[in-house]
Design an enzyme around this catalytic site. Structure first.
Site, PDB file in Angstrom:
ATOM      1  N   LYS A   9       0.889  -1.335  -0.172  1.00  9.63           N
ATOM      2  CA  LYS A   9       0.025  -0.028  -0.074  1.00  9.63           C
ATOM      3  C   LYS A   9       0.806   1.061   0.035  1.00  9.63           C
ATOM      4  CE  LYS A   9       0.899   1.145   4.631  1.00  9.63           C
ATOM      5  NZ  LYS A   9       1.563   2.376   5.080  1.00  9.63           N
ATOM      6  N   ASP A 133      -1.773  -1.328  10.828  1.00 15.07           N
ATOM      7  CA  ASP A 133      -2.157  -1.295   9.573  1.00 15.07           C
ATOM      8  C   ASP A 133      -3.024  -2.235   8.987  1.00 15.07           C
ATOM      9  OD1 ASP A 133      -0.880   1.283   8.642  1.00 15.07           O
ATOM     10  OD2 ASP A 133       0.987   0.234   8.141  1.00 15.07           O
TER      11      ASP A 133
END
Ligand code: C5P
Length: 236
Positions: A9, A133
């Site tokens: 990401k 995360d």
């Protein structure tokens, strides 16, 4: 055997809102997935054991994919096991959530393989126990995250930039997330779209050099991802 891809990401923006009493920082960020991915192969293990291989320099018990598998096994009460082989392509300490992507992909895959019947929301809530995360990375689409990262709102219609023009450059430094957060000062906020970038650049000057190089090459929207060290940008 099943083979899956755990995509990295980047944070399109990352605002730090302040330090919380529990030591974490309250953030507001949007993460989008990028084509760079680890490859994960999972084989069922009828003996009920969980084993993870392929990640150098990280003891199995600390490996986020291992911890994710153990967590799901405990939460679901499943007697199944899995042999998990990870082929790393996402650099570690790069702010692209490599370990978190692996853990999220393992949770999604084992949920199906073991017929645990958990929803993405269930898996996301479970994942918060092992890393801030991971909850957001349970979804493949862009996500808006709040809290310490564990409050997730999928935003599939977020206007994501054209990934065919995406440039990812990772300087050869392992940026430590706790170190970058402890170097962070509220006065860093608003300097750019990632409030952690000034702190990371002070600790790791190679990140500032990478930003300068990409800017000089005429790239647009040059920004560090997460707590670094990767810098992403878009070719003109
Ligand atoms: O949640 P995770 O284990 O990935 O966080 C690693 C470290 O990064 C935390 O122990 C904390 O020092 C820092 N952190 C933070 N605020 C966040 C996320 C992480 O201060 N929102």
């Amino acid at each position: 055997m099943i083979q899956i891809h755990a995509r990295a990401k980047v944070n399109l923006y990352l605002k730090v809102l302040g330090k919380r009493p529990d030591g974490y920082h309250a953030i507001d960020s949007v993460m989008m997935r990028v084509p760079l991915a680890d490859t994960i192969r999972i084989r069922p293990a009828p003996d009920g054991e969980i084993a993870v291989s392929g990640v150098q320099g990280v003891p199995e018990e600390s490996n986020l994919a291992y911890r994710a598998a153990m967590l799901l096994k405990k939460a679901s009460g499943s007697g199944e096991g899995a042999q998990i082989e990870i082929e790393k392509h996402i650099p570690m300490g790069s702010g692209m959530g490599g370990g978190s992507a692996d853990a999220a992909a393992v949770l999604n895959a084992l949920n199906r393989l073991w017929n645990c019947g958990m929803s993405r929301e269930d898996l996301s809530a479970l994942a918060a126990d092992i890393g801030s995360d991971i909850p957001g990375m349970i979804w493949d689409c862009p996500v808006h995250v709040e809290g310490r990262g564990e409050i997730v709102h999928p935003v599939p219609d977020w206007p994501v930039p054209d990934v065919s023009r995406l440039v990812l450059q990772t300087p050869p430094v392992f940026a430590s997330t706790p170190r970058v957060y402890s170097e962070f000062r509220m006065s860093d906020c608003g300097v750019c779209k990632n409030d952690l970038q000034p702190a990371a650049c002070r600790l790791y000057p190679q990140i500032a050099e990478t930003i300068a190089n990409l800017t000089n090459q005429g790239c647009q929207n040059v920004l560090m991802s997460g707590s670094g060290s990767t810098v992403f940008a878009f070719r003109p």
